[in-house]
Write a protein that holds these residues in place. Structure first.
Motif, PDB file in Angstrom:
ATOM      1  N   PRO A  63       0.859  -0.872  -0.008  1.00  0.00           N
ATOM      2  CA  PRO A  63       0.047  -0.262   0.061  1.00  0.00           C
ATOM      3  C   PRO A  63       0.983   1.271  -0.195  1.00  0.00           C
ATOM      4  O   PRO A  63       0.725   1.901   0.838  1.00  0.00           O
ATOM      5  CB  PRO A  63      -0.334  -0.143   1.371  1.00  0.00           C
ATOM      6  CG  PRO A  63       0.204  -0.722   2.361  1.00  0.00           C
ATOM      7  CD  PRO A  63       0.804  -1.342   1.296  1.00  0.00           C
ATOM      8  N   PHE A  64       1.589   1.111  -0.784  1.00  0.00           N
ATOM      9  CA  PHE A  64       2.910   2.847  -0.925  1.00  0.00           C
ATOM     10  C   PHE A  64       2.750   3.200  -1.813  1.00  0.00           C
ATOM     11  O   PHE A  64       2.601   2.299  -3.330  1.00  0.00           O
ATOM     12  CB  PHE A  64       3.979   1.771  -0.773  1.00  0.00           C
ATOM     13  CG  PHE A  64       4.097   1.567   0.854  1.00  0.00           C
ATOM     14  CD1 PHE A  64       3.506   1.644   1.934  1.00  0.00           C
ATOM     15  CD2 PHE A  64       4.733  -0.053   0.921  1.00  0.00           C
ATOM     16  CE1 PHE A  64       4.044   1.006   3.169  1.00  0.00           C
ATOM     17  CE2 PHE A  64       5.087  -0.629   2.570  1.00  0.00           C
ATOM     18  CZ  PHE A  64       4.509  -0.391   3.446  1.00  0.00           C
ATOM     19  N   LEU A  65       3.078   4.239  -2.206  1.00  0.00           N
ATOM     20  CA  LEU A  65       3.284   5.161  -2.927  1.00  0.00           C
ATOM     21  C   LEU A  65       4.435   6.403  -3.170  1.00  0.00           C
ATOM     22  O   LEU A  65       5.358   7.067  -2.161  1.00  0.00           O
ATOM     23  CB  LEU A  65       2.455   6.395  -3.622  1.00  0.00           C
ATOM     24  CG  LEU A  65       2.301   7.803  -3.924  1.00  0.00           C
ATOM     25  CD1 LEU A  65       2.101   7.326  -5.497  1.00  0.00           C
ATOM     26  CD2 LEU A  65       1.423   8.711  -3.181  1.00  0.00           C
ATOM     27  N   VAL A  66       5.269   6.504  -4.220  1.00  0.00           N
ATOM     28  CA  VAL A  66       6.647   7.310  -4.057  1.00  0.00           C
ATOM     29  C   VAL A  66       5.623   8.503  -4.543  1.00  0.00           C
ATOM     30  O   VAL A  66       5.707   8.813  -5.562  1.00  0.00           O
ATOM     31  CB  VAL A  66       7.189   6.895  -5.772  1.00  0.00           C
ATOM     32  CG1 VAL A  66       8.014   7.949  -4.781  1.00  0.00           C
ATOM     33  CG2 VAL A  66       8.071   5.077  -4.815  1.00  0.00           C
ATOM     34  N   ALA A  87       9.687   1.335  -8.532  1.00  0.00           N
ATOM     35  CA  ALA A  87       8.395   1.107  -8.352  1.00  0.00           C
ATOM     36  C   ALA A  87       8.119   0.082  -8.903  1.00  0.00           C
ATOM     37  O   ALA A  87       7.279  -0.905  -8.568  1.00  0.00           O
ATOM     38  CB  ALA A  87       8.099   2.904  -8.215  1.00  0.00           C
ATOM     39  N   GLU A  88       8.070  -0.658  -9.999  1.00  0.00           N
ATOM     40  CA  GLU A  88       7.710  -1.087 -10.975  1.00  0.00           C
ATOM     41  C   GLU A  88       8.229  -3.034 -10.524  1.00  0.00           C
ATOM     42  O   GLU A  88       7.395  -3.401 -10.345  1.00  0.00           O
ATOM     43  CB  GLU A  88       8.342  -1.493 -12.253  1.00  0.00           C
ATOM     44  CG  GLU A  88       7.828  -2.733 -13.428  1.00  0.00           C
ATOM     45  CD  GLU A  88       6.316  -2.989 -13.535  1.00  0.00           C
ATOM     46  OE1 GLU A  88       6.288  -3.395 -14.266  1.00  0.00           O
ATOM     47  OE2 GLU A  88       5.289  -0.924 -13.508  1.00  0.00           O
ATOM     48  N   LYS A 116       8.178   3.536 -19.651  1.00  0.00           N
ATOM     49  CA  LYS A 116       8.856   2.950 -20.324  1.00  0.00           C
ATOM     50  C   LYS A 116       9.250   2.026 -19.283  1.00  0.00           C
ATOM     51  O   LYS A 116       9.898   0.815 -18.896  1.00  0.00           O
ATOM     52  CB  LYS A 116       9.748   3.268 -21.551  1.00  0.00           C
ATOM     53  CG  LYS A 116      11.078   4.800 -20.947  1.00  0.00           C
ATOM     54  CD  LYS A 116      10.789   4.748 -22.007  1.00  0.00           C
ATOM     55  CE  LYS A 116      12.843   6.303 -21.134  1.00  0.00           C
ATOM     56  NZ  LYS A 116      11.255   7.449 -21.270  1.00  0.00           N
ATOM     57  N   TYR A 117      10.065   2.787 -17.977  1.00  0.00           N
ATOM     58  CA  TYR A 117      10.334   2.004 -16.711  1.00  0.00           C
ATOM     59  C   TYR A 117       9.095   1.851 -15.953  1.00  0.00           C
ATOM     60  O   TYR A 117       9.825   0.697 -15.203  1.00  0.00           O
ATOM     61  CB  TYR A 117      11.740   2.843 -15.443  1.00  0.00           C
ATOM     62  CG  TYR A 117      12.627   3.897 -17.232  1.00  0.00           C
ATOM     63  CD1 TYR A 117      13.177   3.103 -17.549  1.00  0.00           C
ATOM     64  CD2 TYR A 117      12.572   5.423 -17.356  1.00  0.00           C
ATOM     65  CE1 TYR A 117      14.435   3.436 -17.929  1.00  0.00           C
ATOM     66  CE2 TYR A 117      13.389   5.731 -17.485  1.00  0.00           C
ATOM     67  CZ  TYR A 117      13.718   4.759 -18.565  1.00  0.00           C
ATOM     68  OH  TYR A 117      14.974   6.335 -19.130  1.00  0.00           O
ATOM     69  N   ALA A 118       8.209   2.066 -16.466  1.00  0.00           N
ATOM     70  CA  ALA A 118       7.024   1.681 -15.077  1.00  0.00           C
ATOM     71  C   ALA A 118       5.895   1.478 -15.610  1.00  0.00           C
ATOM     72  O   ALA A 118       4.689   1.883 -15.743  1.00  0.00           O
ATOM     73  CB  ALA A 118       7.347   2.289 -13.901  1.00  0.00           C
ATOM     74  N   PRO A 119       5.566  -0.252 -16.337  1.00  0.00           N
ATOM     75  CA  PRO A 119       5.047  -0.259 -17.598  1.00  0.00           C
ATOM     76  C   PRO A 119       3.242  -0.608 -17.202  1.00  0.00           C
ATOM     77  O   PRO A 119       2.047  -0.403 -17.849  1.00  0.00           O
ATOM     78  CB  PRO A 119       5.217  -1.437 -18.213  1.00  0.00           C
ATOM     79  CG  PRO A 119       6.253  -1.934 -17.436  1.00  0.00           C
ATOM     80  CD  PRO A 119       6.934  -0.353 -17.086  1.00  0.00           C
ATOM     81  N   THR A 120       3.087  -1.074 -15.560  1.00  0.00           N
ATOM     82  CA  THR A 120       2.218  -1.340 -15.210  1.00  0.00           C
ATOM     83  C   THR A 120       1.852  -0.764 -14.120  1.00  0.00           C
ATOM     84  O   THR A 120       0.604  -1.277 -13.251  1.00  0.00           O
ATOM     85  CB  THR A 120       1.918  -3.128 -14.958  1.00  0.00           C
ATOM     86  OG1 THR A 120       3.573  -3.481 -13.708  1.00  0.00           O
ATOM     87  CG2 THR A 120       3.063  -4.226 -15.902  1.00  0.00           C
ATOM     88  N   ASN A 309      15.788   0.099  -4.287  1.00  0.00           N
ATOM     89  CA  ASN A 309      14.619  -1.170  -3.819  1.00  0.00           C
ATOM     90  C   ASN A 309      14.726  -1.959  -2.409  1.00  0.00           C
ATOM     91  O   ASN A 309      13.858  -2.047  -1.771  1.00  0.00           O
ATOM     92  CB  ASN A 309      15.207  -2.121  -5.062  1.00  0.00           C
ATOM     93  CG  ASN A 309      14.356  -3.316  -4.880  1.00  0.00           C
ATOM     94  OD1 ASN A 309      14.273  -3.765  -4.090  1.00  0.00           O
ATOM     95  ND2 ASN A 309      13.464  -3.572  -5.895  1.00  0.00           N
ATOM     96  N   ARG A 310      15.923  -1.531  -1.894  1.00  0.00           N
ATOM     97  CA  ARG A 310      16.707  -2.168  -0.638  1.00  0.00           C
ATOM     98  C   ARG A 310      15.640  -1.468   0.463  1.00  0.00           C
ATOM     99  O   ARG A 310      15.300  -1.879   1.358  1.00  0.00           O
ATOM    100  CB  ARG A 310      18.139  -1.871  -0.113  1.00  0.00           C
ATOM    101  CG  ARG A 310      19.106  -2.760  -1.229  1.00  0.00           C
ATOM    102  CD  ARG A 310      20.860  -3.073  -1.033  1.00  0.00           C
ATOM    103  NE  ARG A 310      21.144  -1.443  -1.252  1.00  0.00           N
ATOM    104  CZ  ARG A 310      21.894  -1.064  -2.314  1.00  0.00           C
ATOM    105  NH1 ARG A 310      21.518  -2.467  -3.632  1.00  0.00           N
ATOM    106  NH2 ARG A 310      22.721  -0.614  -2.612  1.00  0.00           N
TER     107      ARG A 310
END
Length: 350
Positions: A63-66, A87-88, A116-120, A309-310
């Protein structure tokens, strides 16, 4: 020249947030007044704890948002790329910094074009609501959505930032009907967010009645944009005034409670001073549906997507630990738990 000014300002914002103390003095999120009651017999397998949720008609792994941070400069392009990739990979939503720069020049447009880096995952474009008084409207808002391939648009409210900013736009008069018009015409949901001074329930109700789909409270307790602009300003009057207002704003906890008390079913994004998964767990128990992280991710985003990511993995792990510690296996159970104390008052019966 206007384009150069925006690009320069965005780079200055990033550098100040990375190197200076930009939190309000003696102002906290209020979440320290919430604590969990340890469950010695959780009756839950830690590996079965689920963080999945739905937001903007998409399934997220957590349930997180940048939260909105930046865009419109060379440095911002690298940061947003790293944030989007991470995020992707982790299934977080991501919001862009103010995308107005796309409409005002071609320079560094790529810093906003992250699909293009976060397609979904959900991407949220972003425009200052005050710009609706400076020649922008639904057509420009839709263009931002189309260019960024966004699932939603934030209109951000930042009156205190604008008044301290040397280049600030100060005409906030009669914005509500213009916000309503954007909500009516846009092809995607419109959310409204503050930038660290908070939204209360009364304002949230007005916004929702105008068609706003969700509220990002962006409360006090984290980055103070009046302090950021103070450090940029060359105007002694504004710099001195910023000092007088370094304790201004509604704590994030109070925003969440106030908005939920007024709008029970409207999704609430809790941002403003969120640092850990434990902070997220506390915010969820008092009504938040999504949790936004900004400066917590910023340093890592200047390094690599792997570094982001970490940090994200750490936040997710901390949320799961909190859930394990009170014996809940999913977000629905976390929202409804009574194993919590608020300002020393336990919700446990007996």
């Amino acid at each position: 020249m206007a384009e150069e000014g925006i690009n320069k300002r965005k780079t200055e914002h990033i550098r100040i947030c990375l190197t200076d103390n930009v939190e309000g003095v003696n102002k906290s999120t209020g979440l320290e007044g919430i604590s969990f009651i340890h469950n010695a017999l959780p009756e839950v397998n830690f590996h079965d704890i689920k963080l999945e949720t739905r937001f903007l008609d998409k399934t997220l792994q957590a349930p997180f948002l940048v939260s909105s941070m930046t865009g419109g400069s060379e440095m911002a392009a690298e940061i947003n790329r790293n944030l989007a990739i991470a995020a992707e990979e982790r299934g977080w939503a991501i919001a862009l910094g103010s995308t107005r720069a796309i409409l005002e020049g071609d320079k560094h447009q790529d810093s906003f074009l992250i699909r293009k880096y976060a397609p979904t995952v959900p991407i949220i474009a972003n425009l200052g609501a005050v710009q609706l008084n400076y020649g922008y409207g639904a057509d420009e808002a839709q263009k931002l959505v189309d260019l960024t391939e966004a699932d939603s648009l934030y209109l951000h409210l930042n009156s205190l930032q604008e008044i301290i900013q040397d280049e600030g736009d100060l005409n906030f008069e009669d914005l509500l009907p213009k916000i309503e018009e954007v909500c009516k015409q846009l092809t995607v949901p419109v959310g409204v967010k503050e930038v660290g001074f908070g939204i209360d329930g009364t304002v949230a109700r007005k916004l929702h009645d105008a068609g706003v789909a969700y509220i990002d409270v962006s409360g006090a307790g984290g980055t103070s944009w009046s302090q950021v602009e103070k450090l940029r300003s060359k105007d002694p009057l504004r710099k001195a005034a910023a000092e007088a207002f370094n304790n201004w704003g509604i704590p994030t906890k109070d925003c969440i409670v106030s908005v939920k008390n007024n709008l029970h079913q409207v999704p609430v994004v809790a941002s403003g001073g969120m640092k850990t998964g434990l902070d997220a767990a506390k915010a969820i128990t008092i009504g938040a549906d999504m949790i936004g992280f900004a400066r917590t991710l910023l340093q890592a985003a200047t390094e690599s997507a792997e570094a982001v990511n970490r940090v994200m993995e750490q936040i997710e792990f901390e949320l799961k630990i909190a859930m394990f510690g009170i014996g809940v296996k999913d977000l629905k159970e976390l929202k409804n738990t009574n194993r919590v104390e608020i300002m020393g008052k336990s919700l446990l019966e007996g």
